[in-house]
Design an enzyme around this catalytic site. Structure first.
Site, PDB file in Angstrom:
ATOM      1  N   ARG A 193      -2.711   4.967   2.635  1.00 15.29           N
ATOM      2  CA  ARG A 193      -3.131   4.885   4.031  1.00 15.29           C
ATOM      3  C   ARG A 193      -4.658   4.917   4.077  1.00 15.29           C
ATOM      4  O   ARG A 193      -5.317   5.479   3.198  1.00 15.29           O
ATOM      5  CB  ARG A 193      -2.559   6.052   4.842  1.00 15.29           C
ATOM      6  CG  ARG A 193      -1.037   6.134   4.822  1.00 15.29           C
ATOM      7  CD  ARG A 193      -0.552   7.401   5.523  1.00 15.29           C
ATOM      8  NE  ARG A 193       0.899   7.501   5.537  1.00 15.29           N
ATOM      9  CZ  ARG A 193       1.616   8.137   4.597  1.00 15.29           C
ATOM     10  NH1 ARG A 193       0.996   8.740   3.583  1.00 15.29           N
ATOM     11  NH2 ARG A 193       2.936   8.185   4.683  1.00 15.29           N
ATOM     12  N   LYS A 217       0.423  12.879   4.397  1.00 15.03           N
ATOM     13  CA  LYS A 217       0.847  13.581   5.598  1.00 15.03           C
ATOM     14  C   LYS A 217       1.414  14.947   5.236  1.00 15.03           C
ATOM     15  O   LYS A 217       2.139  15.085   4.259  1.00 15.03           O
ATOM     16  CB  LYS A 217       1.898  12.758   6.340  1.00 15.03           C
ATOM     17  CG  LYS A 217       1.341  11.477   6.963  1.00 15.03           C
ATOM     18  CD  LYS A 217       2.395  10.763   7.785  1.00 15.03           C
ATOM     19  CE  LYS A 217       1.818   9.541   8.484  1.00 15.03           C
ATOM     20  NZ  LYS A 217       2.825   8.846   9.313  1.00 15.03           N
ATOM     21  N   HIS A 287      -3.517  -1.065   7.227  1.00 16.28           N
ATOM     22  CA  HIS A 287      -2.070  -0.877   7.170  1.00 16.28           C
ATOM     23  C   HIS A 287      -1.386  -2.175   6.777  1.00 16.28           C
ATOM     24  O   HIS A 287      -0.327  -2.163   6.146  1.00 16.28           O
ATOM     25  CB  HIS A 287      -1.546  -0.375   8.518  1.00 16.28           C
ATOM     26  CG  HIS A 287      -0.376   0.561   8.390  1.00 16.28           C
ATOM     27  ND1 HIS A 287      -0.474   1.784   7.773  1.00 16.28           N
ATOM     28  CD2 HIS A 287       0.922   0.435   8.766  1.00 16.28           C
ATOM     29  CE1 HIS A 287       0.701   2.377   7.796  1.00 16.28           C
ATOM     30  NE2 HIS A 287       1.566   1.576   8.391  1.00 16.28           N
ATOM     31  N   ARG A 290      -1.421  -2.239   3.166  1.00 13.40           N
ATOM     32  CA  ARG A 290      -0.382  -1.319   2.672  1.00 13.40           C
ATOM     33  C   ARG A 290       0.977  -2.020   2.716  1.00 13.40           C
ATOM     34  O   ARG A 290       1.755  -1.938   1.763  1.00 13.40           O
ATOM     35  CB  ARG A 290      -0.390  -0.062   3.542  1.00 13.40           C
ATOM     36  CG  ARG A 290       0.684   0.990   3.225  1.00 13.40           C
ATOM     37  CD  ARG A 290       0.384   2.220   4.065  1.00 13.40           C
ATOM     38  NE  ARG A 290       1.488   3.155   4.172  1.00 13.40           N
ATOM     39  CZ  ARG A 290       1.739   4.125   3.302  1.00 13.40           C
ATOM     40  NH1 ARG A 290       0.996   4.266   2.216  1.00 13.40           N
ATOM     41  NH2 ARG A 290       2.751   4.963   3.486  1.00 13.40           N
ATOM     42  N   HIS A 313       6.295   8.095   1.329  1.00 10.32           N
ATOM     43  CA  HIS A 313       7.282   8.190   2.403  1.00 10.32           C
ATOM     44  C   HIS A 313       8.200   9.385   2.140  1.00 10.32           C
ATOM     45  O   HIS A 313       8.716   9.538   1.038  1.00 10.32           O
ATOM     46  CB  HIS A 313       8.131   6.918   2.475  1.00 10.32           C
ATOM     47  CG  HIS A 313       7.407   5.748   3.050  1.00 10.32           C
ATOM     48  ND1 HIS A 313       7.779   4.438   2.834  1.00 10.32           N
ATOM     49  CD2 HIS A 313       6.316   5.689   3.874  1.00 10.32           C
ATOM     50  CE1 HIS A 313       6.954   3.632   3.470  1.00 10.32           C
ATOM     51  NE2 HIS A 313       6.064   4.359   4.104  1.00 10.32           N
ATOM     52  N   TYR A 322      10.683  -2.787   3.893  1.00 12.98           N
ATOM     53  CA  TYR A 322      10.031  -3.814   3.083  1.00 12.98           C
ATOM     54  C   TYR A 322      11.046  -4.698   2.367  1.00 12.98           C
ATOM     55  O   TYR A 322      10.735  -5.834   2.019  1.00 12.98           O
ATOM     56  CB  TYR A 322       9.077  -3.159   2.076  1.00 12.98           C
ATOM     57  CG  TYR A 322       7.981  -2.389   2.768  1.00 12.98           C
ATOM     58  CD1 TYR A 322       6.979  -3.042   3.473  1.00 12.98           C
ATOM     59  CD2 TYR A 322       7.964  -0.992   2.760  1.00 12.98           C
ATOM     60  CE1 TYR A 322       5.993  -2.339   4.140  1.00 12.98           C
ATOM     61  CE2 TYR A 322       6.982  -0.285   3.413  1.00 12.98           C
ATOM     62  CZ  TYR A 322       5.999  -0.962   4.106  1.00 12.98           C
ATOM     63  OH  TYR A 322       5.024  -0.273   4.772  1.00 12.98           O
TER      64      TYR A 322
END
Length: 341
Positions: A193, A217, A287, A290, A313, A322
């Site tokens: 990110r 995150k 993004h 990414r 993730h 994806y």
């Protein structure tokens, strides 16, 4: 402070003391215990203040009176005012998170949000660059430009022209494309990110193993490999670029902005967009790089679980989108090439 923030603050101050205290305690829990970002905490607080404002209007002035009917009424009102499905899904998630926390903390007699359903957010397939387009974007800073086509440097000034590094001179001027190159290489090579890339310190790079240490995150740490082109870009930046831009406020930051401080994610987005435009590519963001990195990995045969780990993730469902992109590409190729399509 934005108009939305001012409105949220005004509604927060107008809440009964018990509800206002519950909002503040939940925000502190998210920040200190769950280690959520400032942006995430602000989003949760905004949703919760909106919920409590609606509850008060329904006559619910005590937290113990909060029940499923109030939550459903709040979501219904949001929908009638035009909230998108994605917004409704996020607000329902905020209500469920608060309800679970308040029940554990003894503020609610039951976890009333556990039964709250929300519309499934419509997930559009992310737009991705082809491999040759991604290569053209990443190679942008290495192409010499004319004075009429300046490379992006940093935040625009009031006249819309690129700003120059705080440290002037040939070395500082030459450092900007080196910084831009390593930014683009890392974003595409690792799929991190933009906030993660800008948060990198010099010590987070393991040159021997060609791995970067990333804090994603929730403060979750992961190691992400990168390739030889990114290593070359890093070597050039650390040897010739960063020393020319480093300043009193640089600290250990790997990527630096025009004034010598840590590169801002907003600036990084502008850099990516400017190089994409200069290369004649579709509008592209960090993004988007990414998305492209993940798609190209899967198309090249990478395992879905491995891509999940690389992207950071927490759920495999986030990575599976994806595979849909790859299937869509396969279907497009089939429709174009097969005589019976």
């Amino acid at each position: 402070m934005s108009r939305s923030d001012r409105s949220t603050r005004a509604m927060h101050q107008a809440l009964p003391p018990a509800l206002r205290e519950a909002v503040d305690d939940f925000a502190e829990h998210l920040s200190r215990v769950r280690n959520r970002s400032t942006h995430t905490v602000r989003a949760y607080v905004t949703d919760l203040v909106s919920l409590f404002d609606h509850a008060v209007r329904m006559g619910c002035v005590d937290l113990a009176e909060l029940d499923l009917s109030v939550l459903r009424s709040w979501l219904a009102r949001q929908r009638t005012t035009g909230a998108a499905r994605t917004s409704l899904a996020r607000r329902a998630a905020s209500a469920r998170a608060f309800s679970a926390w308040a029940h554990r903390a003894g503020l609610l007699p039951a976890d009333v949000g556990a039964a709250l359903a929300s519309p499934r957010a419509h997930r559009e397939l992310p737009s991705v660059l082809r491999a040759d387009q991604a290569a053209a974007l990443v190679d942008g800073p290495t192409r010499r430009v004319t004075p009429t086509d300046p490379p992006p440097t940093d935040l625009p000034n009031t006249h819309g022209a690129p700003t120059k590094p705080a440290r002037t001179g040939p070395a500082a001027e030459a450092a900007v494309p080196l910084r831009d190159r390593v930014l683009l290489e890392l974003l595409y090579a690792t799929g991190v990110r933009v906030s993660e890339a800008c948060g990198l310190d010099v010590g987070d790079v393991d040159h021997g193993r060609r791995v970067i240490r990333v804090f994603g995150k929730g403060g979750r740490e992961r190691s992400v490999p990168y390739g030889v082109p990114a290593q070359r870009a890093l070597d050039d930046w650390l040897r010739r670029g960063r020393p020319a831009m480093v300043g009193a406020h640089s600290g250990d930051a790997l990527l630096l902005g025009a004034r010598g401080g840590r590169l801002n994610p907003t600036t990084a987005r502008q850099i990516v967009g400017a190089y994409a435009e200069a290369a004649g590519l579709p509008r592209t963001s960090p993004h988007g790089l990414r998305h492209s990195a993940a798609t190209h990995l899967l198309e090249g045969g990478a395992d879905l679980r491995a891509v999940q780990e690389l992207l950071g993730h927490s759920s495999l469902a986030s990575t599976q989108i994806y595979t849909h992109v790859s299937v869509e590409r396969l279907r497009a190729a089939y429709r174009q090439a097969h005589p019976r399509a």
